[in-house]
Design a protein around this motif. Sequence first.
Motif, PDB file in Angstrom:
ATOM      1  N   VAL A   1       0.735  -1.091  -0.088  1.00 37.40           N
ATOM      2  CA  VAL A   1      -0.379  -0.606   0.327  1.00 37.40           C
ATOM      3  C   VAL A   1       0.888   1.007  -0.084  1.00 37.40           C
ATOM      4  CG1 VAL A   1      -1.765   1.015   1.414  1.00 37.40           C
ATOM      5  CG2 VAL A   1      -2.100  -1.143   1.718  1.00 37.40           C
ATOM      6  N   LYS A   2       0.460   2.426  -0.565  1.00 37.26           N
ATOM      7  CA  LYS A   2       1.629   3.574  -0.725  1.00 37.26           C
ATOM      8  C   LYS A   2       0.424   4.623  -0.753  1.00 37.26           C
ATOM      9  CE  LYS A   2       4.752   1.408  -4.316  1.00 37.26           C
ATOM     10  NZ  LYS A   2       3.820  -0.438  -4.476  1.00 37.26           N
ATOM     11  N   PHE A   3       1.372   5.816  -0.155  1.00 39.25           N
ATOM     12  CA  PHE A   3       1.000   6.675   0.443  1.00 39.25           C
ATOM     13  C   PHE A   3       1.839   7.747  -0.276  1.00 39.25           C
ATOM     14  CE2 PHE A   3      -1.148   4.665   3.364  1.00 39.25           C
ATOM     15  CZ  PHE A   3      -2.431   4.870   3.523  1.00 39.25           C
ATOM     16  N   MET A   4       2.028   8.613  -1.367  1.00 35.14           N
ATOM     17  CA  MET A   4       3.232  10.076  -1.714  1.00 35.14           C
ATOM     18  C   MET A   4       2.367  10.600  -2.025  1.00 35.14           C
ATOM     19  SD  MET A   4       4.773   6.897  -4.493  1.00 35.14           S
ATOM     20  CE  MET A   4       4.958   5.632  -3.239  1.00 35.14           C
ATOM     21  N   TYR A   5       3.512  11.386  -2.489  1.00 39.08           N
ATOM     22  CA  TYR A   5       2.874  12.832  -3.370  1.00 39.08           C
ATOM     23  C   TYR A   5       3.194  12.295  -4.593  1.00 39.08           C
ATOM     24  CZ  TYR A   5       3.251  17.505  -5.270  1.00 39.08           C
ATOM     25  OH  TYR A   5       3.045  18.868  -5.358  1.00 39.08           O
ATOM     26  N   PHE A   6       2.852  13.499  -5.203  1.00 40.34           N
ATOM     27  CA  PHE A   6       2.582  12.731  -6.961  1.00 40.34           C
ATOM     28  C   PHE A   6       2.837  12.686  -7.856  1.00 40.34           C
ATOM     29  CE2 PHE A   6       1.564  17.399  -7.779  1.00 40.34           C
ATOM     30  CZ  PHE A   6       0.836  17.241  -8.950  1.00 40.34           C
ATOM     31  N   THR A   7       4.336  13.732  -7.521  1.00 39.24           N
ATOM     32  CA  THR A   7       5.062  13.384  -8.145  1.00 39.24           C
ATOM     33  C   THR A   7       6.689  12.806  -7.176  1.00 39.24           C
ATOM     34  OG1 THR A   7       6.350  15.897  -7.783  1.00 39.24           O
ATOM     35  CG2 THR A   7       4.396  15.639  -9.851  1.00 39.24           C
ATOM     36  N   ASN A   8       7.995  12.690  -8.160  1.00 34.60           N
ATOM     37  CA  ASN A   8       9.002  12.509  -7.296  1.00 34.60           C
ATOM     38  C   ASN A   8       9.736  13.500  -5.986  1.00 34.60           C
ATOM     39  OD1 ASN A   8       8.893   9.497  -7.463  1.00 34.60           O
ATOM     40  ND2 ASN A   8      10.006  10.806  -9.295  1.00 34.60           N
TER      41      ASN A   8
ATOM     42  N   VAL B   1     -10.170   2.352  19.686  1.00 41.06           N
ATOM     43  CA  VAL B   1      -9.867   1.637  17.833  1.00 41.06           C
ATOM     44  C   VAL B   1      -8.413   1.201  18.224  1.00 41.06           C
ATOM     45  CG1 VAL B   1     -11.433   3.506  16.892  1.00 41.06           C
ATOM     46  CG2 VAL B   1      -9.395   4.041  17.211  1.00 41.06           C
ATOM     47  N   SER B   2      -7.591   0.697  16.899  1.00 42.30           N
ATOM     48  CA  SER B   2      -6.782   0.592  16.113  1.00 42.30           C
ATOM     49  C   SER B   2      -6.014   0.878  15.011  1.00 42.30           C
ATOM     50  CB  SER B   2      -6.747  -1.365  17.311  1.00 42.30           C
ATOM     51  OG  SER B   2      -6.714  -1.984  16.891  1.00 42.30           O
ATOM     52  N   SER B   3      -5.279   0.714  14.912  1.00 46.28           N
ATOM     53  CA  SER B   3      -4.309   0.736  13.182  1.00 46.28           C
ATOM     54  C   SER B   3      -3.153  -0.105  12.752  1.00 46.28           C
ATOM     55  CB  SER B   3      -4.637   2.075  12.826  1.00 46.28           C
ATOM     56  OG  SER B   3      -5.542   2.686  12.780  1.00 46.28           O
ATOM     57  N   GLN B   4      -3.147  -0.802  11.408  1.00 48.72           N
ATOM     58  CA  GLN B   4      -1.781  -1.767  11.263  1.00 48.72           C
ATOM     59  C   GLN B   4      -1.732  -1.770  10.256  1.00 48.72           C
ATOM     60  OE1 GLN B   4      -5.576  -3.716  12.398  1.00 48.72           O
ATOM     61  NE2 GLN B   4      -5.032  -2.686  13.758  1.00 48.72           N
ATOM     62  N   PHE B   5      -1.067  -0.973   9.943  1.00 47.36           N
ATOM     63  CA  PHE B   5      -0.064  -0.842   8.365  1.00 47.36           C
ATOM     64  C   PHE B   5       1.229  -2.189   8.242  1.00 47.36           C
ATOM     65  CE2 PHE B   5      -0.731   3.795   7.528  1.00 47.36           C
ATOM     66  CZ  PHE B   5      -1.984   3.908   8.290  1.00 47.36           C
ATOM     67  N   THR B   6       0.584  -2.675   6.949  1.00 46.16           N
ATOM     68  CA  THR B   6       1.455  -3.825   6.637  1.00 46.16           C
ATOM     69  C   THR B   6       2.085  -3.852   5.328  1.00 46.16           C
ATOM     70  OG1 THR B   6       0.376  -5.379   8.595  1.00 46.16           O
ATOM     71  CG2 THR B   6       2.215  -6.630   7.342  1.00 46.16           C
ATOM     72  N   TYR B   7       3.209  -3.916   5.303  1.00 49.07           N
ATOM     73  CA  TYR B   7       4.142  -3.836   3.602  1.00 49.07           C
ATOM     74  C   TYR B   7       3.229  -2.247   2.741  1.00 49.07           C
ATOM     75  CZ  TYR B   7       6.221  -7.769   3.547  1.00 49.07           C
ATOM     76  OH  TYR B   7       7.509  -9.113   3.697  1.00 49.07           O
ATOM     77  N   THR B   8       3.471  -1.326   3.552  1.00 53.75           N
ATOM     78  CA  THR B   8       3.236  -0.152   3.693  1.00 53.75           C
ATOM     79  C   THR B   8       4.466   0.930   3.511  1.00 53.75           C
ATOM     80  OG1 THR B   8       0.533  -0.321   5.316  1.00 53.75           O
ATOM     81  CG2 THR B   8       2.003   2.134   4.471  1.00 53.75           C
ATOM     82  N   VAL B   9       4.104   2.187   2.304  1.00 51.82           N
ATOM     83  CA  VAL B   9       4.474   2.634   2.025  1.00 51.82           C
ATOM     84  C   VAL B   9       4.650   3.960   2.298  1.00 51.82           C
ATOM     85  CG1 VAL B   9       6.882   4.208   0.300  1.00 51.82           C
ATOM     86  CG2 VAL B   9       6.379   1.154   0.545  1.00 51.82           C
ATOM     87  N   ILE B  10       5.250   4.846   2.969  1.00 54.63           N
ATOM     88  CA  ILE B  10       4.614   5.845   3.284  1.00 54.63           C
ATOM     89  C   ILE B  10       6.264   7.058   2.733  1.00 54.63           C
ATOM     90  CG2 ILE B  10       3.945   8.017   4.796  1.00 54.63           C
ATOM     91  CD1 ILE B  10       3.187   5.751   6.417  1.00 54.63           C
ATOM     92  N   SER B  11       5.645   7.908   1.624  1.00 54.69           N
ATOM     93  CA  SER B  11       6.937   9.137   0.892  1.00 54.69           C
ATOM     94  C   SER B  11       7.017  10.397   1.178  1.00 54.69           C
ATOM     95  CB  SER B  11       7.432   7.930  -0.224  1.00 54.69           C
ATOM     96  OG  SER B  11       8.366   8.438  -1.279  1.00 54.69           O
ATOM     97  N   GLY B  12       8.064  11.157   1.235  1.00 47.98           N
ATOM     98  CA  GLY B  12       8.410  12.215   0.419  1.00 47.98           C
ATOM     99  C   GLY B  12       7.395  13.114   0.634  1.00 47.98           C
ATOM    100  N   ALA B  13       6.942  13.126   2.423  1.00 46.44           N
ATOM    101  CA  ALA B  13       6.045  14.353   2.576  1.00 46.44           C
ATOM    102  C   ALA B  13       6.852  14.691   3.591  1.00 46.44           C
ATOM    103  CB  ALA B  13       4.925  13.598   3.786  1.00 46.44           C
ATOM    104  N   GLY B  14       6.986  15.530   4.899  1.00 52.97           N
ATOM    105  CA  GLY B  14       7.422  16.983   5.262  1.00 52.97           C
ATOM    106  C   GLY B  14       6.741  18.342   5.082  1.00 52.97           C
ATOM    107  N   TYR B  15       5.876  18.750   4.639  1.00 54.43           N
ATOM    108  CA  TYR B  15       5.292  19.590   4.176  1.00 54.43           C
ATOM    109  C   TYR B  15       4.239  19.691   5.516  1.00 54.43           C
ATOM    110  CZ  TYR B  15       1.875  23.871   2.598  1.00 54.43           C
ATOM    111  OH  TYR B  15       1.447  25.005   1.866  1.00 54.43           O
TER     112      TYR B  15
END
Length: 324
Positions: free
Chosen positions: A80-87, A105-119
């Motif tokens: 699963v990927k969460f990222m910006y629409f460009t590089n 409640v609880s949340s689980q992220f498995t084999y998930t990519v979170i990339s390129g944020a910081g704004y």
Amino acid sequence: FNSTFSDMTLTTPGTQLSGNLNATTTFTQALSPYWATSDISFTAGTHTFQAGTTVLFLPGTGLTVSQANVVCSGTAVDSVKFMYFTNEKGQWDGIYFDPSSDVGVSSQFTYTVISGAGYGSNNANLYCSETNEPLLTRCNIRYADGHGVRLNSAHINMNNCLLRANMENGAYLNNSNPTFVSTTLSYNTGAGVFLTSSGSEPTYSTSTISYNGYGMRYPSPNFTILPPNGSPTMTNNTHNGIAIDGGDIDGSNKVWNSISYPYILLGTVRLAQYGSYVRLTIEPGNTVKAITGVQLQIGVSGSWGGELYAIGTADSLITFTSHN
């Protein structure tokens, strides 16, 4: 060659997302990529991201998780990927888990990519505040123009994760006690782990901190520094140890406990208490290194007192030396 277009429609593949998404329970690869055209949020219910789902964020947008269950069920083949629409880096807000995200409640992220944020003020791919969520398993948190993971009074578990190549720190901890299990923090410009104070006590199990600017880092010397819970492998960092910024030790006595990594002074440290004295105790077995031009100063003229207790033993020396 001249062309004239009229009544033309351009269609972008995928699905648009905006605002509160409580009504959507399942996100699929078939409807991907999802385009977050404004901030999106979950405040109730259970929401599943199936393997292969991709969410692309437009400038200045992000995801907030409140009192909701979010399950990202990636696989080794289809994450699963969460990222910006460009590089580009630093153009989207990342994912924020707020103080209600662990209330029933609880949340689980498995084999998930979170990339390129910081704004914006989140300044991280993943920012968790006053929560124990989410559980991260085999996640890749990378390329932030900020921190990989930023924790504020948050105590999450990271299992077999990579916190890699972020422009600031791999993990930024403020009064937080996360657990790193078989997790690697590497190639971050700042520290593998940045601790704002001794109020954070992370636990490490078979984890590695490598190829960062600093292994671990404190922003001030004015703390009692405890040994890490567990013994992460620390190797090939530019400053391969516990890096400590310069400043004054005052207010109360401090102890730099015995650890297996060197203390590395990045600025001059002064032991100085006005009208009295303050003591720094360095336990046996420690090595204290200093970069060029840095010193450990005991006392300051004009009624500022300080004491240094560095009492080694024959088989557990205390060493003061240069970083190089």
